[in-house]
Design an enzyme around this catalytic site. Structure first.
Site, PDB file in Angstrom:
ATOM      1  N   LYS A   7       0.539  -1.273   0.485  1.00 20.65           N
ATOM      2  CA  LYS A   7      -0.062  -0.282  -0.258  1.00 20.65           C
ATOM      3  C   LYS A   7       0.562   1.575   0.114  1.00 20.65           C
ATOM      4  O   LYS A   7       0.680   2.596  -0.735  1.00 20.65           O
ATOM      5  CB  LYS A   7      -1.136  -0.204   1.337  1.00 20.65           C
TER       6      LYS A   7
ATOM      7  N   LYS B  47      -2.276 -10.692  -6.525  1.00 18.88           N
ATOM      8  CA  LYS B  47      -3.976 -10.728  -6.735  1.00 18.88           C
ATOM      9  C   LYS B  47      -4.884  -9.839  -7.086  1.00 18.88           C
ATOM     10  O   LYS B  47      -4.954  -8.518  -6.610  1.00 18.88           O
ATOM     11  CB  LYS B  47      -4.069 -10.867  -4.832  1.00 18.88           C
TER      12      LYS B  47
ATOM     13  N   LYS C 197      -9.794  -4.110  -5.094  1.00 20.22           N
ATOM     14  CA  LYS C 197     -10.789  -3.840  -5.403  1.00 20.22           C
ATOM     15  C   LYS C 197     -10.226  -2.321  -5.905  1.00 20.22           C
ATOM     16  O   LYS C 197     -10.206  -1.447  -6.812  1.00 20.22           O
ATOM     17  CB  LYS C 197     -11.461  -3.632  -3.902  1.00 20.22           C
TER      18      LYS C 197
HETATM   19  P1  ATP Z   1      -7.998  -3.235  -1.256  1.00 17.78           P
HETATM   20  O1  ATP Z   1      -7.319  -3.445  -2.736  1.00 17.78           O
HETATM   21  O2  ATP Z   1      -9.272  -2.202  -0.919  1.00 17.78           O
HETATM   22  O3  ATP Z   1      -7.359  -3.503  -0.736  1.00 17.78           O
HETATM   23  P2  ATP Z   1      -9.417  -5.792  -1.136  1.00 17.78           P
HETATM   24  O4  ATP Z   1      -9.707  -6.850  -2.658  1.00 17.78           O
HETATM   25  O5  ATP Z   1      -7.842  -6.509  -1.309  1.00 17.78           O
HETATM   26  O6  ATP Z   1      -9.015  -4.419  -1.133  1.00 17.78           O
HETATM   27  P3  ATP Z   1     -10.325  -5.900   1.392  1.00 17.78           P
HETATM   28  O7  ATP Z   1     -11.178  -5.367   1.736  1.00 17.78           O
HETATM   29  O8  ATP Z   1      -9.107  -5.756   1.493  1.00 17.78           O
HETATM   30  O9  ATP Z   1     -10.547  -6.081  -0.682  1.00 17.78           O
HETATM   31  O10 ATP Z   1     -10.258  -7.592   1.302  1.00 17.78           O
HETATM   32  C1  ATP Z   1     -11.802  -8.416   2.084  1.00 17.78           C
HETATM   33  C2  ATP Z   1     -11.943  -9.638   2.063  1.00 17.78           C
HETATM   34  O11 ATP Z   1     -11.258 -10.547   1.323  1.00 17.78           O
HETATM   35  C3  ATP Z   1     -10.517 -10.406   3.188  1.00 17.78           C
HETATM   36  O12 ATP Z   1     -10.752 -11.094   2.999  1.00 17.78           O
HETATM   37  C4  ATP Z   1      -9.263 -10.754   2.196  1.00 17.78           C
HETATM   38  O13 ATP Z   1      -8.051 -11.739   2.030  1.00 17.78           O
HETATM   39  C5  ATP Z   1     -10.266 -11.320   0.465  1.00 17.78           C
HETATM   40  N1  ATP Z   1      -9.857 -11.114  -0.287  1.00 17.78           N
HETATM   41  C6  ATP Z   1      -9.386  -9.631  -0.877  1.00 17.78           C
HETATM   42  N2  ATP Z   1      -9.245 -10.313  -2.192  1.00 17.78           N
HETATM   43  C7  ATP Z   1      -8.925 -11.427  -2.158  1.00 17.78           C
HETATM   44  C8  ATP Z   1      -8.222 -11.986  -3.334  1.00 17.78           C
HETATM   45  N3  ATP Z   1      -7.583 -11.617  -4.690  1.00 17.78           N
HETATM   46  N4  ATP Z   1      -8.886 -13.045  -3.464  1.00 17.78           N
HETATM   47  C9  ATP Z   1      -9.276 -13.970  -2.388  1.00 17.78           C
HETATM   48  N5  ATP Z   1      -9.798 -13.082  -1.345  1.00 17.78           N
HETATM   49  C10 ATP Z   1      -9.312 -11.784  -1.466  1.00 17.78           C
END
Ligand code: ATP
Ligand code: LTN
Length: 324
Positions: free
Chosen positions: A111, A193, A196
């Site tokens: 980040k 990964k 969002k």
């Molecule tokens: P950001 O990009 O804003 O950090 P994010 O997509 O990583 O968001 P989070 O809100 O941080 O999403 O995560 C919510 C949940 O989804 C957490 O349990 C996280 O481990 C899971 N998660 C996020 N991205 C993935 C992914 N690519 N595959 C599987 N699980 C995921």
């Protein structure tokens, strides 16, 4: 029967990685466990959010929880900032957290590279607030995607350290990571990964993407060299697409490989897009049918139930460490 807790940041619409890695498990865990699922709006603030977008995202994520199958009669559903004890406990835990521990967190490294012009103290202490979220409710299991495992491990270390210093106050939680789907990769870059907040919308399939958008994104998704629909160690892009296809269709990866043998990527991608669209259309219909007033009522009720638990725990913690 276990105490289960997890949360998502209201940073954007949820994507299929959030569903497969986290929320799908939550829905199953509601049966026979005590479950708390919330929305971490304070965590989201570590990256600047436009105020009106943030409010809308909080309500939308709550609505997505409901449309995906979270049941407010079975789970406590609430918003983090509605329970002030989260921030209060984060301060206390910060005093037993080492700088070096936070510097090692890979999410902080990612980040801070991604937002080099706003590396703020909240981004650095993010895992301490997450530890407070978890420890405040005597959580036993935390169902999250692979990327959050390191944060849950830090939470365990903090709980053990606190218990050693002051006596047994905290339950030491365990991460619960699903066997497949715990790490869905970006469609435009299978080395990272799905996220969002990725720079390009071609990275993810949002749960609110429409039929045409899903088709377009899947068509553009990166593939490995060759033409065979086949997974394997050296085929990260196909592995990812096959995992997604398998989890949404209920067919095994090897059954899919057989089904598409000799048929090429185009056919495979059409099948995948149709499967995704069938799921998303049903989800979106439910999502749009839920009224904002209903969501607000559920969140208010959830906050009241969470506060009742959090206030008791906080009183115990304060007394233990000698606060008057
Ligand atoms: P950001 O990009 O804003 O950090 P994010 O997509 O990583 O968001 P989070 O809100 O941080 O999403 O995560 C919510 C949940 O989804 C957490 O349990 C996280 O481990 C899971 N998660 C996020 N991205 C993935 C992914 N690519 N595959 C599987 N699980 C995921
Ligand atoms: N850090 C998590 C969100 C999160 C969380 C939590 C998950 C905040 N507090 C407590 C489980 C339990 C993320 O970025 N996905």
């Amino acid at each position: 029967m276990s105490r289960i807790l997890s949360a998502v940041q209201p940073t954007n619409n949820l994507h299929i990685g959030n569903y497969l890695g986290a929320i799908k498990q939550w829905v199953e865990l509601q049966e026979g466990n005590e479950t708390l699922f919330f929305i971490v709006d304070l965590h989201a603030l570590t990256v600047y959010q436009k105020p009106e977008t943030l409010s809308q995202n909080i309500l939308d994520v709550a609505r997505m929880y409901l449309a995906l199958g979270l049941n407010p009669n079975k789970s406590i559903m609430f918003v983090q900032s509605h329970v002030k004890e989260h921030a209060e406990l984060a301060w206390i835990l910060g005093t037993i957290t080492k700088m070096g521990e936070l510097e090692r967190m890979t999410q902080f490294k990612d980040k801070s590279a991604q937002h080099a012009n706003n590396i703020n103290a909240g981004m650095f202490t993010y895992p301490v607030l997450m530890a407070a979220d978890i420890l405040l409710y005597d959580t036993e299991k935390v169902p999250v995607g692979e990327d959050q495992k390191q944060h849950v491990e830090l939470t365990r270390d903090l709980a053990e350290r606190f218990n050693k210093l002051y006596g047994k106050v905290f339950t030491v939680p365990e991460p619960l990571i699903s066997k497949s789907g715990a790490r869905i990769m970006g469609l435009d870059d299978p080395a990272k990964k799905m996220s969002k907040s990725a720079a390009s919308a071609y990275n993810y399939i949002s749960l609110l993407d429409d039929v045409q958008t899903v088709k377009k994104k899947i068509k553009k998704a990166v593939t490995d060299s060759g033409t065979e629909v086949m997974g394997g160690a050296s085929r990260p892009a196909l592995n990812n697409l096959l995992t997604i296809y398998s989890l949404f269709s209920g067919k095994s990866v090897s059954a899919l490989e057989k089904e598409f043998a000799g048929k090429g990527y185009g056919n495979f991608k059409d099948g995948l897009a149709d499967t995704l669209n069938a799921f998303l259309e049903e989800f979106q219909e439910k999502f749009h049918a839920i009224k904002e007033s209903e969501v607000r009522d559920i969140l208010a009720d959830g906050a009241a139930r969470a506060v009742a638990r959090a206030a008791l725990k906080m009183a115990q913690i304060k007394e233990t460490i000698g606060l008057l």
